[in-house]
Design an enzyme around this catalytic site. Structure first.
Site, PDB file in Angstrom:
ATOM      1  N   HIS A  24       0.899  -1.318  -0.026  1.00 23.35           N
ATOM      2  CA  HIS A  24       0.008  -0.019   0.079  1.00 23.35           C
ATOM      3  C   HIS A  24       0.848   1.238   0.091  1.00 23.35           C
ATOM      4  CE1 HIS A  24      -3.273  -3.083   0.891  1.00 23.35           C
ATOM      5  NE2 HIS A  24      -3.987  -2.050   0.239  1.00 23.35           N
TER       6      HIS A  24
ATOM      7  N   GLU B 126     -10.424 -11.462  -3.812  1.00 26.04           N
ATOM      8  CA  GLU B 126      -9.341 -11.320  -3.686  1.00 26.04           C
ATOM      9  C   GLU B 126      -8.687 -12.521  -2.776  1.00 26.04           C
ATOM     10  OE1 GLU B 126      -8.431  -7.462  -2.319  1.00 26.04           O
ATOM     11  OE2 GLU B 126     -10.203  -7.484  -0.525  1.00 26.04           O
TER      12      GLU B 126
ATOM     13  N   ARG C 213     -15.570   1.365  -1.216  1.00 25.56           N
ATOM     14  CA  ARG C 213     -15.319   0.005  -0.440  1.00 25.56           C
ATOM     15  C   ARG C 213     -15.214   0.229   1.033  1.00 25.56           C
ATOM     16  NH1 ARG C 213      -9.590  -2.989  -1.357  1.00 25.56           N
ATOM     17  NH2 ARG C 213      -8.707  -1.326  -0.240  1.00 25.56           N
TER      18      ARG C 213
ATOM     19  N   ASP D  84      -4.291  -8.641  -3.722  1.00 22.26           N
ATOM     20  CA  ASP D  84      -4.355  -9.776  -2.628  1.00 22.26           C
ATOM     21  C   ASP D  84      -4.299 -10.986  -3.393  1.00 22.26           C
ATOM     22  OD1 ASP D  84      -3.881  -8.439  -0.274  1.00 22.26           O
ATOM     23  OD2 ASP D  84      -5.753  -7.415  -0.793  1.00 22.26           O
TER      24      ASP D  84
ATOM     25  N   CYS E 110      -9.566  -4.061  -9.993  1.00 22.99           N
ATOM     26  CA  CYS E 110      -9.270  -2.888  -9.407  1.00 22.99           C
ATOM     27  C   CYS E 110      -7.744  -2.837  -8.852  1.00 22.99           C
ATOM     28  CB  CYS E 110     -10.180  -2.382  -8.412  1.00 22.99           C
ATOM     29  SG  CYS E 110     -10.450  -3.601  -6.954  1.00 22.99           S
TER      30      CYS E 110
HETATM   31  C1  PEP Z   1      -6.348  -5.618  -4.286  1.00 26.26           C
HETATM   32  O1  PEP Z   1      -5.933  -6.426  -3.335  1.00 26.26           O
HETATM   33  O2  PEP Z   1      -6.172  -5.721  -5.425  1.00 26.26           O
HETATM   34  C2  PEP Z   1      -7.009  -4.324  -4.034  1.00 26.26           C
HETATM   35  C3  PEP Z   1      -7.603  -3.466  -5.157  1.00 26.26           C
HETATM   36  O3  PEP Z   1      -7.079  -3.855  -2.844  1.00 26.26           O
HETATM   37  P1  PEP Z   1      -5.881  -3.319  -1.887  1.00 26.26           P
HETATM   38  O4  PEP Z   1      -4.842  -3.146  -2.823  1.00 26.26           O
HETATM   39  O5  PEP Z   1      -6.431  -1.991  -1.093  1.00 26.26           O
HETATM   40  O6  PEP Z   1      -5.753  -4.322  -0.969  1.00 26.26           O
HETATM   41 MG    MG Z   2      -7.106  -6.049  -1.508  1.00 25.11          MG
END
Ligand code: PEP
Ligand code: MG
Length: 577
Positions: A193, A438, A337, A462, A509
């Site tokens: 992140h 995910e 989300r 994920d 996403c």
């Molecule tokens: C993902 O896991 O691809 C996602 C979009 O959520 P995050 O990156 O916030 O875990």
């Molecule tokens: Mg994720």
């Protein structure tokens, strides 16, 4: 001495500036230049902070009952450190030599000391580095209560590049309004992140440089090449000149791509593709509007919660943040989300001793955490539902994997709706509710989701992490984090195929969606809705406009039947020719 370090390129672009060595504690400290005439006053301010810290520690010690001997021993140790010349005199020398504020001088000396402690073999002594940090933080707190007014007035901006061992998303959120041109870290993975945040701030970043923070000295000149993952320390004039011109070229290319803003994302065989944006908070609205995104495909609402452990955002505060986004997007969809806290997104920054829970990615994270704290979840659901009365809002739930979780989540949404109905507060009764795919378990039991949700969004960041058992934040295993692993591709293809059959809209996403090298592969697999950081939209759009899906499908089918990684790569290269 000039040298180059290589790491993982996580956010494109080039930055040239001065190194700003930082840890979680010192990131919040700004370097302020002082005039030579201020030096003695600054030193007096430092001495005063030392004296007040000592007094405070003595008072704490006096207030402890005799039975708590451990605390007394720790305070004695901290008092001893407070008398050590390395802490009391060395910062004064830095103030004199570098004409800087006391906080900055102390943080620099603190980094030096902690590094020395880290190299000690004896475990007990090594751990005393944590005590040094605590003492320094105590002094800094005293200093910041009496900030040097003339020092801050004479402060002068310089392009700064943050060099840190690690930076947590919460740390970045706490400094995001400060002017950093780039950052580089020793640890971290490409889809951590922290990396995602760097992309969202459109500043170049490199992670996984291993020991950069030990090799680089404060204020050294750096070139960060976030496209190639190269960090050049103390470049010679010819390299500096070359990079100045590459930087300008990069900026010219970016402006050209912006011309695609109003172009339609349609393939050569006239198939319309939906390009949506990922955002973290209201700061991202402007870049989204400039990118030509058709809506928000992922609003990572947890970023509103970071750093707020003792003061969680209320329902109304959240409602205001969501309202700003929904109103700015006008009639375009906004997918919010529910909070995905935990793992590397903790409410507070990591403590300075590197204390983290083991396997946090497998722990109480995301929807698991929401269902464990139903009152916070309820407040968030109400805020999202209330804002659904103002635009096209969709509600997205992360990381579901079990039927009972799905049922509990839908029940919580039902309760939030009922409470609003009772109060006669407006909301969209038919708000679309979606689930993120995910976890491999959810991709493999996709029927559970297709029956209960209005749309799906594949979180590939994920999904890859959990399919391959590779921590997405750990640079030591980054070469194993492979989006093209046949198992990952099979799970994505399966999800897309089943959703299409059930007529349930599905998007991706995760970071894959914004990688133009994978656009054709995803189009050929059947993806029609991509959600990514707004800065990536023009590049992906350009690729879409150059693609013919009817020709891609058979080639992609062949690629999906391939298990040999080198053949997969070759087939991908052929797709992109
Ligand atoms: C993902 O896991 O691809 C996602 C979009 O959520 P995050 O990156 O916030 O875990
Ligand atoms: Mg994720």
């Amino acid at each position: 001495m000039s040298f180059i370090l290589y790491g993982l390129a996580v956010s494109e672009g080039i930055a040239i500036g001065r190194a700003r060595l930082a840890s979680s504690a010192t990131l919040k400290i700004t370097r302020v230049e002082i005039g030579a005439r201020r030096v003695e006053k600054e030193i007096a301010r430092f001495d005063d902070a030392l004296a007040r810290t000592r007094k405070e520690l003595m008072a704490i010690k006096a207030s402890q009952s005799d039975s708590i001997t451990d605390i007394g021993a720790f305070i004695d140790l901290h008092l001893m450190l407070l008398s050590d010349r390395e802490l009391t005199e060395a910062p004064k020398q830095i103030i004199r030599e570098r004409l800087c504020n006391a906080e900055w001088a102390l943080s620099i000396q603190g980094e030096n000391l902690v590094r020395q402690f880290e190299q000690i073999d004896d475990v007990y002594l090594r751990e005393r580095g944590g005590d040094v940090r605590q003492v320094i933080e105590r002094i800094i707190r005293k200093l910041s209560r009496r900030a040097s007014r003339s020092a801050s007035r004479s402060g002068k901006d310089e392009t700064q590049i943050v060099v840190a061992h690690d930076i947590s998303p919460a740390d970045i959120m706490s400094i995001k309004d400060r002017d950093f041109a780039a950052f580089v870290t020793d640890v971290g993975g490409a889809t951590s992140h922290t990396a995602i945040l760097a992309r969202s701030m459109t500043i170049p970043a490199i992670v996984g440089l291993r020991n950069a923070s030990e090799l680089i000295r404060d204020m050294e000149t750096l070139i960060v090449d976030g496209t190639r993952g190269a960090l050049i320390v103390n470049p010679d004039p010819a390299i500096l000149k070359e990079y100045q011109s590459r930087k300008e070229q990069f900026e010219r290319d970016q402006s050209k791509l912006k011309l695609l803003k109003t172009a339609r994302a349609t393939t050569l065989d006239r198939i319309k593709i939906n390009l949506l944006a990922n955002i973290k908070d209201t700061d991202d609205i402007q870049p989204v509007l400039e990118s030509g995104a058709e809506g928000i495909g992922l609003f990572r609402s947890e970023f509103i919660f970071l750093g707020r452990e003792n003061n969680l955002p209320t329902e109304n505060e959240q409602f205001e943040a969501y309202r700003k986004v929904v109103e700015a997007m006008d009639k375009r969809p906004v997918t919010i989300r529910t909070f995905d806290l935990g793992n590397d997104k903790n409410l507070t920054p990591d403590d300075d001793h590197g204390n983290r829970k083991r396997n946090p990615a497998l722990g109480l994270r995301s929807i698991r955490r929401s269902l464990n704290d139903l009152s916070t979840f309820h407040a968030q659901l109400r805020a999202i539902l209330r804002v659904s009365a103002l635009g096209r809002v969709r509600l997205l739930i992360p990381m579901l994997s079990h039927t009972h979780q799905i049922e509990q989540t839908l029940a919580a949404i039902g309760q939030a709706k009922a409470s609003l109905r009772e109060e006669k507060t407006a909301f969209d009764e038919n708000i679309p509710i979606g689930a993120m795919i995910e976890v491999p378990a959810s991709a493999l039991s996709i029927g559970l989701f297709l029956k209960r949700f209005d749309f799906l969004s594949i979180g590939t960041n994920d999904l890859i992490q959990y399919t391959l058992a590779v921590d997405r934040s750990d640079e030591q295993v980054s070469t194993l984090y492979n989006p093209l692993h046949p198992a990952v591709l099979a799970l994505i293809a399966r999800t897309l195929r089943c959703a299409e059959k059930a007529c349930i809209p599905v998007s991706i996403c995760g970071e894959l969606a914004g990688d133009p090298a994978l656009t054709r592969l995803l189009l050929g697999m059947g993806l029609r809705q991509f959600s990514m950081h707004p800065a990536q939209i023009p590049m992906v759009k350009q690729k879409i406009k150059q693609s013919d899906i009817s020709k891609l499908v058979p080639a992609v089918q062949r690629l999906l039947r391939t298990e040999d990684p080198s053949k997969i790569m070759k087939r991908l290269e052929r797709l992109n020719r």
